[in-house]
Structures are given as C-alpha cells and as structure tokens.
Design a protein around this motif. Sequence first.
Motif, mmCIF file in Angstrom:
data_model
loop_
_atom_site.group_PDB
_atom_site.id
_atom_site.type_symbol
_atom_site.label_atom_id
_atom_site.label_comp_id
_atom_site.label_asym_id
_atom_site.label_seq_id
_atom_site.Cartn_x
_atom_site.Cartn_y
_atom_site.Cartn_z
ATOM 1 N N CYS A 131 -4.476 3.185 -1.824
ATOM 2 C CA CYS A 131 -4.919 4.202 -2.787
ATOM 3 C C CYS A 131 -4.236 4.041 -4.136
ATOM 4 C CB CYS A 131 -4.612 5.597 -2.286
ATOM 5 S SG CYS A 131 -5.218 5.911 -0.673
ATOM 6 N N CYS A 132 -3.513 2.935 -4.323
ATOM 7 C CA CYS A 132 -2.968 2.666 -5.660
ATOM 8 C C CYS A 132 -3.604 1.381 -6.196
ATOM 9 C CB CYS A 132 -1.447 2.573 -5.631
ATOM 10 S SG CYS A 132 -0.702 2.856 -7.255
ATOM 11 N N GLY A 133 -4.556 0.847 -5.435
ATOM 12 C CA GLY A 133 -5.327 -0.292 -5.938
ATOM 13 C C GLY A 133 -4.562 -1.597 -6.058
ATOM 14 N N HIS A 134 -3.509 -1.767 -5.277
ATOM 15 C CA HIS A 134 -2.767 -3.027 -5.401
ATOM 16 C C HIS A 134 -3.593 -4.215 -4.898
ATOM 17 C CE1 HIS A 134 1.418 -0.839 -5.609
ATOM 18 N NE2 HIS A 134 0.531 -0.386 -6.486
ATOM 19 N N ASN A 135 -4.553 -3.957 -4.007
ATOM 20 C CA ASN A 135 -5.454 -5.051 -3.605
ATOM 21 C C ASN A 135 -6.282 -5.529 -4.809
ATOM 22 O OD1 ASN A 135 -6.946 -2.571 -3.550
ATOM 23 N ND2 ASN A 135 -8.535 -3.554 -2.328
ATOM 24 N N ALA A 192 6.472 -4.339 -2.487
ATOM 25 C CA ALA A 192 7.201 -3.065 -2.586
ATOM 26 C C ALA A 192 7.337 -2.505 -3.993
ATOM 27 C CB ALA A 192 8.586 -3.234 -1.957
ATOM 28 N N GLU A 193 6.192 -2.238 -4.654
ATOM 29 C CA GLU A 193 6.309 -1.530 -5.929
ATOM 30 C C GLU A 193 6.552 -0.042 -5.689
ATOM 31 O OE1 GLU A 193 3.506 0.477 -7.579
ATOM 32 O OE2 GLU A 193 4.222 0.490 -9.641
ATOM 33 N N GLU A 194 5.881 0.492 -4.684
ATOM 34 C CA GLU A 194 6.044 1.924 -4.396
ATOM 35 C C GLU A 194 7.427 2.125 -3.794
ATOM 36 O OE1 GLU A 194 3.640 3.884 -5.279
ATOM 37 O OE2 GLU A 194 1.862 2.608 -5.370
ATOM 38 N N MET A 195 8.223 2.986 -4.409
ATOM 39 C CA MET A 195 9.579 3.259 -3.902
ATOM 40 C C MET A 195 9.462 4.367 -2.855
ATOM 41 S SD MET A 195 12.871 2.611 -4.132
ATOM 42 C CE MET A 195 13.531 2.033 -5.694
ATOM 43 N N LEU A 251 -5.034 8.477 -8.285
ATOM 44 C CA LEU A 251 -4.193 7.540 -7.538
ATOM 45 C C LEU A 251 -3.470 8.276 -6.413
ATOM 46 C CD1 LEU A 251 -2.577 5.397 -10.374
ATOM 47 C CD2 LEU A 251 -4.379 4.717 -8.786
ATOM 48 N N HIS A 252 -3.301 7.605 -5.309
ATOM 49 C CA HIS A 252 -2.569 8.112 -4.126
ATOM 50 C C HIS A 252 -3.326 9.219 -3.407
ATOM 51 C CE1 HIS A 252 1.683 6.502 -5.438
ATOM 52 N NE2 HIS A 252 0.700 5.648 -5.684
ATOM 53 N N SER A 253 -4.586 9.487 -3.756
ATOM 54 C CA SER A 253 -5.316 10.575 -3.096
ATOM 55 C C SER A 253 -6.301 10.024 -2.084
ATOM 56 C CB SER A 253 -6.067 11.420 -4.133
ATOM 57 O OG SER A 253 -7.287 10.786 -4.496
ATOM 58 N N ALA A 296 0.856 -1.185 0.000
ATOM 59 C CA ALA A 296 0.000 0.000 0.000
ATOM 60 C C ALA A 296 0.897 1.241 0.000
ATOM 61 C CB ALA A 296 -0.882 -0.016 1.233
ATOM 62 N N ILE A 297 0.258 2.424 0.062
ATOM 63 C CA ILE A 297 1.028 3.670 0.214
ATOM 64 C C ILE A 297 0.605 4.332 1.523
ATOM 65 C CG2 ILE A 297 1.217 4.048 -2.267
ATOM 66 C CD1 ILE A 297 -0.831 6.479 -1.512
ATOM 67 N N LEU A 298 1.233 5.451 1.859
ATOM 68 C CA LEU A 298 0.804 6.220 3.029
ATOM 69 C C LEU A 298 -0.179 7.282 2.574
ATOM 70 C CD1 LEU A 298 3.883 7.011 5.293
ATOM 71 C CD2 LEU A 298 2.021 5.399 5.701
HETATM 72 ZN ZN LIG Z 1 1.200 3.922 -6.749
#
Ligand SMILES: [Zn+2]
Length: 454
Positions: A122-126, A157-160, A391-393, A104-106
């Motif tokens: 919020c990036c829909g990885h689920n 860990a796709e989000e860096m 995305l990310h919002s 996920a992201i923060l």
């Molecule tokens: Zn993302």
Amino acid sequence: MIDRILYGRFYKGDIMSRMTKEEVKQRVCKAIVDAQPRLRELAESIMAEPELGFKEVKTSKKVQAMFDELGISYTTGHALTGVKGRMKGRDSKYTVAMVGELDAILCPRHPRADDLTGAAHCCGHNVQITNMFAVAMGLQAVMDELAGDVVLFAVPAEEMIEIDYRNKLREQGKLKYMGGKQQLIYEGAFDDIDMAMQMHVETAKTPAGEMGLGSTSNGFVSKLIEYHGKVAHAAQAPHEGINALNAALMGVMGVNSIRETFKESDYFRFHPIINQGGTLVNCVPDYVQVESYVRASNIDAIVDGNHRVNRALKAGGDAVGATCVIKDLPGYLPMRNDERMNALLRENSNPIFGEANVYQGPHITASTDMGDVSHLMPVIHPWVGCINGVLHSAEYEISVPDVAYIKTAQALAMTIVDLLYDDAAGAKDVLDNFTPALNKESYIELLDRIAKGE
Ligand SMILES: [Zn+2]
Ligand SMILES: [Zn+2]
C-alpha cells in the motif's frame, strides 16, 4: 589515420556522439513503452507476494531474476536483501543511481494483503521497483551514448516498522541500523554513487495524474517505550500491583496535553501504537511496550520535541509508580531535493505530463530514508499522483497506470540522459554546485549520538 577518418564518428565517442540527445531520449521513451508487458508482470508479481522490511527474500529473488534476464551484472546481500545492478556507460565519469524499494507495509484489510502476514504493497514500492527496471530497459540500448554509469539499486526496509524486532536484529549484530538506506550507507553501498533518484506514488488529484516535484519531508527519531509495573490479581489484589497500562495511557495523555505547544511550522507528529498492553485480563499489566516516532520538519524541532515528549511519557510512569524506560533510536533525516536535478526533471516532465500537471510539491509530513541519502549527495524524490485512496490505506489502488509505469520512468530516464550525455556535463554541473550537509563519517556519528540518547 584513415581508420580514424572512416570510423572516428562511430568509435571516437569522446569526440562525437552517434545520436543527438533528442534521438537518445526518443529511443529511451520508446523502449519503456515496448517493455510494458514484462514490467507490468513484474509489478503484479511483487504485489502478489508482499514482504516486510529486511524479510524481502522472494522480492529480492525476483529482482535478481530480472537482472539475469536483462544481462545486467549485480551484487546481492546489501543490508541483508538489497540488490545492486550496474550498467556501464561509454565512460564512467559519474554514477547515477535509480533506487527502488523492496518492502511492503502491514495492512491486513487491503484486498491484496498476504493472508498469513497481513503485508500489502500500500505504499507502492512494487511500482518503484518496476520504475527502476523501466529506466534500466529504457537506457540499456543507449548506454554507449552516456559518459557515466547507472546503478539500479533495489533497497530493503524503507518503512521503519517492527522497531522491537529490528532492535533485536541490531542487538544480535545482524544490522547496525534499522532503516534500509541507513544500513546501506553504513555498509558503503552508496560510496560508489554520485547522485540518486527515486519515485514514490501518491494520491492522484486529477484523472490524468501528476508529477509532484521537490517535496521536502519530515525527519524523525524512532522510539521504543517500556513501562514496567508489578503483576497481581486484577480484581482480588489490584492494590498489590502497579498498572503499567495505566502508566502508558497517562504518558500518551501527557504528550497530548502539550500538543498545542508545538509550532505548526515545524509539522510535529507523535503517533504511538501499543505493541504489548498486558498479558491476561485478570492480571494487572506489569509490562507495556509502546512504539512511536517523534517527527518534525527540522532537526532542532525534532530534538526539542523529543525531549518534551520524553518528559511527558516519564510523567505517566511517575503518576502510578511504574518505571518508564525510553530507547531513542535513529530515525530518518528530512528530505532535501537537489534544485538542478529537479529542474531537469521538470523540463522532462512538462511535455509528458502537461505543464498543468507538473507542480512543486508541498512539505510532506511523512518521512523517507532517501532524506538520509540526500544529506550526502544530490537526490531527487518526486511524489507521483497515480493512486486512489491514501498511502498505507486499505483503499490504495493504482488509478493512473500510465503515470505509474510509463510517464514517470520516461521522465526519470530522460533526466539521467541529461545528466550523462555530452560528456556528463549535466552531472558535473550538479556536483559542482552541491554542498553535502554531512559526509559519511559525520552521518554515522549523528546516528550513533541519537542511539546513545544524546
Ligand atoms: Zn510508506
Ligand atoms: Zn514508501
């Protein structure tokens, strides 16, 4: 001989398949619809417990439980939390991977954010993991009709992000690279895969949702930037101090002063955050840590842009007498979509989405480590319009669930059928016409050169 005449049609799969390709596809699509209740439950369960990259312990367990439930064999511990399942075809000529990301992201303001960590999906990885299992459940009953294997790869860990934290993992020797797929490639987890696909969600342009094909994306270098000054009382003796925060602000302003020199066609991006901006308000900040990427659409622009950004950042230190230390770390490579696989995905998407809702995607200024994979093997990475907000919002929410969970999975699963049916002629055609931009060795060499600051 009689056996062969009687049963040849049924057992001699290499001579004749039992179902036509259309029948196989129909069965796959129906199975994906039938599996929806279980798939939505999984999507919701992962949404409810978001975890950041390399910390996806619960999510990894959920994936493992699902593999157990489906009776699909798997291995664990890939890049710490990754899980890799494999469904065998009648023959194992080629292996196609369906990839889903775990992290996920923060986004603490998102209504579904974890109270403690602020993490949110919020990036829909689920949705990606759900699509991966939708494809698995769709194909499970027809694997005997396919002449190749399907790997179901849940990757970390796709989000860096948390570059400082991940760099420490690196220094401790727990990871060699800070991105999930970079680490997986290094560990050899892609060695037994011939081609790969994954989806990402994107803002829907219409109420019906869209299939966006073949977008290229930016690549980047990730950066950890430190300013070292000297601490002193902020009011009584500022003349005794060296203000690292002022140095950092000057450095960022320096980059802003050269923004007009970056070409529009290179899609340049520099978007820093300050991780540490000082200790106490009444002490001159003597240590400031900034994290950023330098992104662009091509490697030359990344290298050139990064050089000039570093010069500006250092000038901020020089201006106030602070020291600027920049650590450049390997980011991701720009995305390349395989044209032949993309054409198959388009053919399969047209009847499901309607031709008007299937389009060639524009260049995307974000980045994904699927770009790294795409330098080694044929890859497709569609961006599927099915959310409200960006995305990310904090406004991110699924707006077209049928596209998110059914139609995309159907189109991807049917593309796998096209690749592996008919003695895997489709996969052979893709591979015969593919020239990798890098091999594993030259890829690792490239990452290591970036890490050495070359
Ligand atoms: Zn993302
Ligand atoms: Zn993502």
